[in-house]
Design an enzyme around this catalytic site. Structure first.
Site, PDB file in Angstrom:
ATOM      1  N   SER A  11      -9.817  -1.483   9.687  1.00  0.00           N
ATOM      2  CA  SER A  11      -8.550  -1.052   9.087  1.00  0.00           C
ATOM      3  C   SER A  11      -8.745   0.296   8.404  1.00  0.00           C
ATOM      4  O   SER A  11      -9.549   0.415   7.466  1.00  0.00           O
ATOM      5  CB  SER A  11      -8.080  -2.086   8.058  1.00  0.00           C
ATOM      6  N   HIS A  36      -6.858  -0.888  13.324  1.00  0.00           N
ATOM      7  CA  HIS A  36      -5.775  -1.550  12.594  1.00  0.00           C
ATOM      8  C   HIS A  36      -5.132  -0.542  11.639  1.00  0.00           C
ATOM      9  O   HIS A  36      -5.807   0.044  10.796  1.00  0.00           O
ATOM     10  CB  HIS A  36      -6.383  -2.722  11.824  1.00  0.00           C
ATOM     11  N   ASP A  38      -2.240   0.010   8.822  1.00  0.00           N
ATOM     12  CA  ASP A  38      -1.386  -0.712   7.870  1.00  0.00           C
ATOM     13  C   ASP A  38      -0.217   0.159   7.417  1.00  0.00           C
ATOM     14  O   ASP A  38      -0.414   1.183   6.771  1.00  0.00           O
ATOM     15  CB  ASP A  38      -2.211  -1.112   6.641  1.00  0.00           C
ATOM     16  N   MET A  40       3.040   0.388   5.092  1.00  0.00           N
ATOM     17  CA  MET A  40       3.646  -0.237   3.907  1.00  0.00           C
ATOM     18  C   MET A  40       4.764   0.660   3.371  1.00  0.00           C
ATOM     19  O   MET A  40       4.629   1.883   3.383  1.00  0.00           O
ATOM     20  CB  MET A  40       2.599  -0.399   2.802  1.00  0.00           C
ATOM     21  N   HIS A  69       0.283  -2.823  11.819  1.00  0.00           N
ATOM     22  CA  HIS A  69       0.649  -3.953  10.954  1.00  0.00           C
ATOM     23  C   HIS A  69       1.837  -3.524  10.103  1.00  0.00           C
ATOM     24  O   HIS A  69       1.693  -2.715   9.183  1.00  0.00           O
ATOM     25  CB  HIS A  69      -0.575  -4.329  10.100  1.00  0.00           C
ATOM     26  N   MET A  71       4.142  -3.825   7.423  1.00  0.00           N
ATOM     27  CA  MET A  71       4.470  -4.435   6.125  1.00  0.00           C
ATOM     28  C   MET A  71       5.653  -3.673   5.546  1.00  0.00           C
ATOM     29  O   MET A  71       5.572  -3.035   4.486  1.00  0.00           O
ATOM     30  CB  MET A  71       3.244  -4.389   5.199  1.00  0.00           C
ATOM     31  N   MET A 140      -2.853 -13.960   7.207  1.00  0.00           N
ATOM     32  CA  MET A 140      -3.280 -13.127   6.073  1.00  0.00           C
ATOM     33  C   MET A 140      -4.200 -13.964   5.187  1.00  0.00           C
ATOM     34  O   MET A 140      -3.834 -15.058   4.754  1.00  0.00           O
ATOM     35  CB  MET A 140      -2.076 -12.660   5.243  1.00  0.00           C
ATOM     36  N   ASP A 178      -6.897 -11.166   8.345  1.00  0.00           N
ATOM     37  CA  ASP A 178      -6.772  -9.864   7.691  1.00  0.00           C
ATOM     38  C   ASP A 178      -6.833 -10.029   6.175  1.00  0.00           C
ATOM     39  O   ASP A 178      -5.976 -10.703   5.587  1.00  0.00           O
ATOM     40  CB  ASP A 178      -5.436  -9.229   8.109  1.00  0.00           C
TER      41      ASP A 178
HETATM   42  C1  DX5 Z   1      -3.800  -5.578   3.344  1.00  0.00           C
HETATM   43  C2  DX5 Z   1      -3.911  -5.006   4.715  1.00  0.00           C
HETATM   44  C3  DX5 Z   1      -5.290  -5.072   5.253  1.00  0.00           C
HETATM   45  C4  DX5 Z   1      -6.299  -4.278   4.461  1.00  0.00           C
HETATM   46  C5  DX5 Z   1      -7.572  -5.067   4.483  1.00  0.00           C
HETATM   47  O1  DX5 Z   1      -2.508  -5.822   3.026  1.00  0.00           O
HETATM   48  O2  DX5 Z   1      -3.069  -5.654   5.620  1.00  0.00           O
HETATM   49  O3  DX5 Z   1      -5.337  -4.719   6.625  1.00  0.00           O
HETATM   50  O4  DX5 Z   1      -6.536  -2.998   4.962  1.00  0.00           O
HETATM   51  O5  DX5 Z   1      -8.489  -4.445   3.653  1.00  0.00           O
HETATM   52  P1  DX5 Z   1      -9.837  -5.162   3.215  1.00  0.00           P
HETATM   53  O6  DX5 Z   1     -10.604  -5.444   4.486  1.00  0.00           O
HETATM   54  O7  DX5 Z   1     -10.477  -4.159   2.333  1.00  0.00           O
HETATM   55  O8  DX5 Z   1      -9.451  -6.432   2.521  1.00  0.00           O
HETATM   56 ZN    ZN Z   2      -3.384  -5.224   7.748  1.00  0.00          ZN
END
Ligand code: DX5
Ligand code: ZN
Length: 230
Positions: A11, A36, A38, A40, A69, A71, A140, A178
């Site tokens: 990620s 990956h 993310d 947000m 992903h 979010m 998650m 994740d």
């Molecule tokens: C959190 C994200 C993850 C995040 C994981 O909301 O969806 O993908 O990057 O990070 P680590 O591996 O540091 O927990």
């Molecule tokens: Zn993620």
């Protein structure tokens, strides 16, 4: 289990953005199976991250699949933009989406792979009707929104339950985890039935470096419980 059936999805949330291309290239060379990304919006989760321009830039520096992903509150509004930018697959949340079936089919109509994501407080049972339509389920293992959180062990029975649901369908569907995935927790998720591991801080934040941390993570998972097969 063969090491090639364990898939790693670094990620980039934990990457050094000033050296993003370099770090992703290193992850690719070290055998990452996908990247990956993310997304947000500060609304669906209490944090902001990145948008489609990052995907567009990554598309130029890696051949790896870019999994996105989402979010964000209204993923449907942004799907085309991310497809144009180069996203290969989308992970969309069950939570907060009154029209999840529509979102999933929209992704499929755009010719991309789609996974459904459930948060720690959401039971596996919500997947029952949608499972036949998806390529992947992501559980998650932290509450979404931030990197570097502790893996919630209370999600392990749910991972096992999702594995049973997938196996009972006798179809190809990946089971991804994740959040808080590292050398200690990945083997637990693997034993519960996960086969794709998102890892941010344990790869990009590890002082050993991207290549060494990925090798260690993969080796630890594969060696942890060779009797568990998927
Ligand atoms: C959190 C994200 C993850 C995040 C994981 O909301 O969806 O993908 O990057 O990070 P680590 O591996 O540091 O927990
Ligand atoms: Zn993620």
């Amino acid at each position: 289990m063969e090491s090639d059936s364990v898939k790693l999805a670094p990620s980039i949330l934990a990457a050094d953005f000033a050296r993003l291309g370099e770090q992703v290239a290193e992850a690719e060379k070290a055998g990452a199976n996908r990247i990956h990304v993310d997304i947000m919006d500060g609304h669906f989760v209490p944090n902001l991250s990145m948008g489609a321009p990052i995907v567009q830039s990554l598309r130029r520096v890696t051949r790896l699949p870019l999994e996105t992903h989402m979010m964000i509150s209204d993923p449907d509004f942004f799907l085309e933009e991310f497809v144009q930018a180069g996203s290969d697959s989308f992970l969309v949340h069950w939570e907060g989406n009154n029209n999840l079936h529509r979102t999933i089919w929209k992704v499929k109509e755009l010719g991309r792979k789609v996974g459904v994501v459930i948060n720690p407080a959401t039971p596996a049972s919500v997947l029952e009707e949608i499972l036949p339509d998806v390529d992947l389920v992501m559980v998650m293992t932290v509450d979404p929104g931030f990197g570097h959180q502790h893996f919630l062990r209370s999600t392990l029975p749910k991972i096992k339950r999702v594995r049973e649901m997938i196996d009972s369908l006798h179809r190809r569907c990946e089971l991804e985890v994740d959040g808080g995935v590292d050398q200690e927790t990945a083997p637990l998720a693997y034993a519960a039935g996960a086969d794709v591991f998102v890892a941010g801080s344990s790869i990009f934040g590890d002082i050993a470096g991207v290549t060494a941390s990925m090798n260690q993570l993969r080796t630890t998972i594969v060696r942890s419980n060779p009797t568990v097969l998927t």
